[in-house]
Design a protein around this motif. Structure first.
Motif, PDB file in Angstrom:
ATOM      1  N   ILE A 159       0.812  -1.210   0.000  1.00  0.00           N
ATOM      2  CA  ILE A 159       0.000   0.000   0.000  1.00  0.00           C
ATOM      3  C   ILE A 159       0.852   1.270   0.000  1.00  0.00           C
ATOM      4  N   GLY A 160       2.094   1.170   0.505  1.00  0.00           N
ATOM      5  CA  GLY A 160       2.971   2.328   0.558  1.00  0.00           C
ATOM      6  C   GLY A 160       3.041   3.002   1.906  1.00  0.00           C
ATOM      7  N   ASP A 161       2.186   2.578   2.864  1.00  0.00           N
ATOM      8  CA  ASP A 161       2.222   3.130   4.218  1.00  0.00           C
ATOM      9  C   ASP A 161       3.182   2.328   5.086  1.00  0.00           C
ATOM     10  N   THR A 162       3.716   2.991   6.088  1.00  0.00           N
ATOM     11  CA  THR A 162       4.571   2.319   7.072  1.00  0.00           C
ATOM     12  C   THR A 162       3.966   2.483   8.459  1.00  0.00           C
ATOM     13  N   ILE A 163       4.119   1.444   9.277  1.00  0.00           N
ATOM     14  CA  ILE A 163       3.597   1.486  10.642  1.00  0.00           C
ATOM     15  C   ILE A 163       4.664   0.964  11.605  1.00  0.00           C
ATOM     16  N   ARG A 164       4.424   1.238  12.873  1.00  0.00           N
ATOM     17  CA  ARG A 164       5.284   0.713  13.939  1.00  0.00           C
ATOM     18  C   ARG A 164       4.381   0.194  15.046  1.00  0.00           C
ATOM     19  N   PHE A 165       4.551  -1.069  15.419  1.00  0.00           N
ATOM     20  CA  PHE A 165       3.733  -1.639  16.481  1.00  0.00           C
ATOM     21  C   PHE A 165       4.206  -1.131  17.838  1.00  0.00           C
ATOM     22  N   THR A 166       3.217  -0.798  18.667  1.00  0.00           N
ATOM     23  CA  THR A 166       3.515  -0.341  20.028  1.00  0.00           C
ATOM     24  C   THR A 166       3.198  -1.400  21.070  1.00  0.00           C
ATOM     25  N   SER A 167       2.422  -2.423  20.671  1.00  0.00           N
ATOM     26  CA  SER A 167       2.146  -3.530  21.592  1.00  0.00           C
ATOM     27  C   SER A 167       1.805  -4.779  20.788  1.00  0.00           C
ATOM     28  N   ILE A 168       2.019  -5.927  21.423  1.00  0.00           N
ATOM     29  CA  ILE A 168       1.711  -7.236  20.843  1.00  0.00           C
ATOM     30  C   ILE A 168       0.670  -7.913  21.730  1.00  0.00           C
ATOM     31  N   LEU A 169      -0.382  -8.427  21.131  1.00  0.00           N
ATOM     32  CA  LEU A 169      -1.471  -9.080  21.873  1.00  0.00           C
ATOM     33  C   LEU A 169      -2.008  -8.187  23.003  1.00  0.00           C
ATOM     34  N   PRO A 170      -2.824  -7.241  22.704  1.00  0.00           N
ATOM     35  CA  PRO A 170      -3.356  -6.940  21.370  1.00  0.00           C
ATOM     36  C   PRO A 170      -2.341  -6.178  20.509  1.00  0.00           C
ATOM     37  N   TYR A 171      -2.511  -6.325  19.198  1.00  0.00           N
ATOM     38  CA  TYR A 171      -1.627  -5.652  18.251  1.00  0.00           C
ATOM     39  C   TYR A 171      -2.102  -4.220  18.047  1.00  0.00           C
ATOM     40  N   ARG A 172      -1.334  -3.296  18.614  1.00  0.00           N
ATOM     41  CA  ARG A 172      -1.624  -1.874  18.431  1.00  0.00           C
ATOM     42  C   ARG A 172      -0.442  -1.215  17.728  1.00  0.00           C
ATOM     43  N   PHE A 173      -0.731  -0.171  16.979  1.00  0.00           N
ATOM     44  CA  PHE A 173       0.296   0.416  16.126  1.00  0.00           C
ATOM     45  C   PHE A 173       0.073   1.905  15.918  1.00  0.00           C
ATOM     46  N   GLN A 174       1.086   2.536  15.350  1.00  0.00           N
ATOM     47  CA  GLN A 174       1.013   3.918  14.884  1.00  0.00           C
ATOM     48  C   GLN A 174       1.410   3.959  13.415  1.00  0.00           C
ATOM     49  N   VAL A 175       0.751   4.796  12.640  1.00  0.00           N
ATOM     50  CA  VAL A 175       1.165   5.021  11.257  1.00  0.00           C
ATOM     51  C   VAL A 175       2.350   5.975  11.282  1.00  0.00           C
ATOM     52  N   THR A 176       3.451   5.577  10.657  1.00  0.00           N
ATOM     53  CA  THR A 176       4.679   6.377  10.735  1.00  0.00           C
ATOM     54  C   THR A 176       4.996   7.136   9.462  1.00  0.00           C
ATOM     55  N   GLY A 177       4.408   6.767   8.343  1.00  0.00           N
ATOM     56  CA  GLY A 177       4.702   7.522   7.129  1.00  0.00           C
ATOM     57  C   GLY A 177       4.491   6.691   5.878  1.00  0.00           C
ATOM     58  N   ARG A 178       5.326   6.949   4.890  1.00  0.00           N
ATOM     59  CA  ARG A 178       5.247   6.284   3.603  1.00  0.00           C
ATOM     60  C   ARG A 178       6.564   5.582   3.313  1.00  0.00           C
ATOM     61  N   THR A 179       6.524   4.675   2.354  1.00  0.00           N
ATOM     62  CA  THR A 179       7.734   3.940   2.013  1.00  0.00           C
ATOM     63  C   THR A 179       8.723   4.801   1.229  1.00  0.00           C
ATOM     64  N   THR A 180       8.294   5.954   0.796  1.00  0.00           N
ATOM     65  CA  THR A 180       9.184   6.896   0.108  1.00  0.00           C
ATOM     66  C   THR A 180       9.127   8.224   0.842  1.00  0.00           C
ATOM     67  N   HIS A 181      10.050   9.131   0.506  1.00  0.00           N
ATOM     68  CA  HIS A 181       9.951  10.489   1.049  1.00  0.00           C
ATOM     69  C   HIS A 181       8.621  11.071   0.623  1.00  0.00           C
ATOM     70  N   PHE A 182       8.018  11.844   1.496  1.00  0.00           N
ATOM     71  CA  PHE A 182       6.669  12.307   1.226  1.00  0.00           C
ATOM     72  C   PHE A 182       6.378  13.567   2.027  1.00  0.00           C
ATOM     73  N   ILE A 183       5.312  14.276   1.598  1.00  0.00           N
ATOM     74  CA  ILE A 183       4.683  15.303   2.424  1.00  0.00           C
ATOM     75  C   ILE A 183       3.201  14.980   2.443  1.00  0.00           C
ATOM     76  N   ASN A 184       2.642  14.865   3.644  1.00  0.00           N
ATOM     77  CA  ASN A 184       1.209  14.593   3.768  1.00  0.00           C
ATOM     78  C   ASN A 184       0.632  15.384   4.933  1.00  0.00           C
ATOM     79  N   ALA A 185       1.062  16.650   5.028  1.00  0.00           N
ATOM     80  CA  ALA A 185       0.621  17.499   6.135  1.00  0.00           C
ATOM     81  C   ALA A 185      -0.836  17.906   5.993  1.00  0.00           C
ATOM     82  N   PHE A 186      -1.361  17.893   4.764  1.00  0.00           N
ATOM     83  CA  PHE A 186      -2.723  18.345   4.516  1.00  0.00           C
ATOM     84  C   PHE A 186      -3.531  17.305   3.738  1.00  0.00           C
ATOM     85  N   GLY A 187      -3.043  16.062   3.709  1.00  0.00           N
ATOM     86  CA  GLY A 187      -3.711  15.028   2.943  1.00  0.00           C
ATOM     87  C   GLY A 187      -3.367  15.053   1.471  1.00  0.00           C
TER      88      GLY A 187
END
Length: 510
Positions: A346-374
């Motif tokens: 999909i091109g998005d990157t995430i980082r898990f903050t916990s396992i069981l339950p699996y919780r995460f944060q979206v960290t960015g894109r697989t390439t350099h990007f700007i998405n400050a305003f969508g």
């Protein structure tokens, strides 16, 4: 009220299912993959990759290659042209416009009946169920729900397939019990002219009893400001005293948080994050005290992950399953969905903050990007826009970078281009800058949409620096040498502010 009691009773019935996929995510994922493969084994894609012979996840990885939009597009094109049973059983009639790749200004992503109802709608209902669980005695169904969608015009082709924003298909197909609480009216929600749409939306909702607002942070702030301008009130709670929930996603809310707190000063206001895109609904905030999102493991999406330190797009060799992920590591997401996306990066990157339950944060894109305003701007957009404008206006470029700027007073901002050129060539720069903005609009459908009328994104700013500023920065960072590259696009202002500081110090030297 009876309506709210019935809604609360129905929505809470989802809690056992949510608890199950939260506590048994691996078993849920096994069932999801089996269901997707069994249902699609007689499609063109399923026959080509011998789905009927797949007996394990290892078979799946061996027989089905990683994909991206470019590699799946020949199949998607066949669906758009009306062919049935290509990536998913039956006819796929809906296609959501999304941001482009390096070769396309926009993507057309399939939406099936299964993915709309069992993924997108299911995720939304799960979010409300968890909200009711976390906040007792809620009465959300007594009031109206204001949904701020994108440019939602739907174009229907001659073969009965339709193209539009995801939000258009969501609004068009809402069940009656949701539709009667949604505002504004459908004809306003589906308007394509954003200036007129925002005005009509503000006028149509200003006297409503609103309890929920959902939408991108940047667009939401623009609408809030229109409501305040029309009403003459000082904050949104004076207009909608029962507003208690803002559902946001699609971009980082942090740059806008102060603006929201100013417009929504009620300390009882709740913010809930969701991860819903054209490709699917993947996560939702399930805790009051944390914005980390719970991975939806039983919503007709099977997940795989590529560690970013070994990411090489379709050539990536290390692709792991959910049970193998670890916290604190950045992963690119690989999706298999009931929309017919098979092992899709999909091109998005995430980082898990916990396992069981699996919780995460979206960290960015697989390439350099700007998405400050969508706007979902990637490096190829800015390079091509700048190169074309420079060639047309005879401007010599030495180096450049692009980053967002923010104006808190307006709750908005835009792109700042910092460019090292041979001379400032004042007679040419206005045309040069206008050309860059025009080129960006033609290259990136999301940028074009956000720039319409300078409502959501303001006019880009341009700062010109001495040609050695980038070299001085590399030297300061001990990165002089051919193997080190200048970051062309950044989603924060750290790099560009460092360059501006170097330029200011250089200009003060005798």
């Amino acid at each position: 009220m009876p309506f709210n009691a019935v809604f609360s009773h129905i929505i809470r019935k989802r809690l056992p299912r949510i608890r199950n996929y939260s506590s048994e995510p691996i078993e849920c994922q096994k069932s999801v993959l089996k269901h997707l493969l069994n249902k699609s084994q007689n499609t063109s894609f399923g026959l080509e990759h011998q789905f009927s012979n797949i007996q394990s996840k290892n078979n799946f990885k061996t027989q089905v290659p990683l994909s991206n939009y470019d590699s799946l597009y020949p199949y998607i094109k066949r669906q758009i042209e009306g062919e049935e049973n290509v990536l998913w059983p039956g006819k796929t009639s809906w296609f959501a416009k999304s941001s482009g790749t390096t070769a396309n200004s926009s993507k057309l992503l399939p939406i099936t009946v299964d993915s709309l109802y069992e993924n997108h709608y299911a995720g939304g209902k799960d979010l409300l169920a968890i909200y009711y669980e976390n906040h007792s005695n809620r009465k959300l169904y007594n009031a109206k729900h204001l949904i701020i969608g994108g440019s939602t015009q739907i174009n229907t082709l001659t073969n009965n397939t339709s193209i539009g924003d995801l939000s258009a298909f969501i609004v068009e197909n809402l069940p009656w019990w949701t539709e009667i609480r949604r505002t504004p009216k459908r004809e306003i929600a589906l308007m394509n002219n954003w200036e007129e749409k925002l005005n009509q939306m503000a006028h149509a909702t200003i006297e409503e009893n609103i309890c929920i607002v959902a939408g991108l942070p940047s667009w939401t702030l623009v609408l809030f400001q229109r409501v305040l301008d029309i009403s003459g009130k000082e904050n949104i709670h004076e207009v909608w005293p029962n507003l208690e929930l803002y559902i946001h996603g699609g971009m980082n809310i942090s740059p806008y948080q102060k603006a929201f707190e100013k417009m929504l000063p009620n300390t009882n206001m709740n913010y809930v994050q969701a991860y819903n895109s054209s490709e699917g609904y993947f996560g939702l905030q399930d805790q009051k005290e944390s914005s980390d999102m719970l991975l939806l493991t039983d919503a007709q999406v099977f997940y795989e992950f590529i560690p970013m330190d070994g990411f090489n797009e379709l050539e990536s060799t290390q692709v792991i399953d959910l049970e193998e992920v670890k916290t604190g590591i950045e992963y690119a997401i690989v999706l298999t969905t009931s929309a017919g996306l098979w092992r899709y990066i999909i091109g998005d990157t995430i980082r898990f903050t916990s396992i069981l339950p699996y919780r995460f944060q979206v960290t960015g894109r697989t390439t350099h990007f700007i998405n400050a305003f969508g706007e979902k701007t990637i490096i190829s957009h800015v390079e091509r826009a700048l190169s074309k404008a420079a060639n047309e206006n005879d401007i010599l470029i030495f180096d450049f970078t692009v980053a967002p700027y923010f104006e808190d007073s307006r709750g908005s901002g835009g792109h700042q281009w910092l460019i090292a050129i041979d001379s400032k060539q004042d007679n040419h720069l206005n045309k040069f800058e206008d050309a860059i903005d025009a080129n960006m609009k033609s290259l990136n459908v999301d940028y074009d949409g956000k720039r319409k009328g300078s409502i959501n994104m303001m006019t880009p700013k341009f700062t010109y620096v001495q040609k050695d500023v980038f070299e001085l920065w590399l030297k300061k960072k001990n990165k002089l040498g051919g193997q080190h590259k200048i970051p062309r696009v950044q989603n924060d202002r750290i790099f560009i502010e460092e360059l501006i500081e170097i330029e200011n110090k250089a200009s003060r030297l005798p």
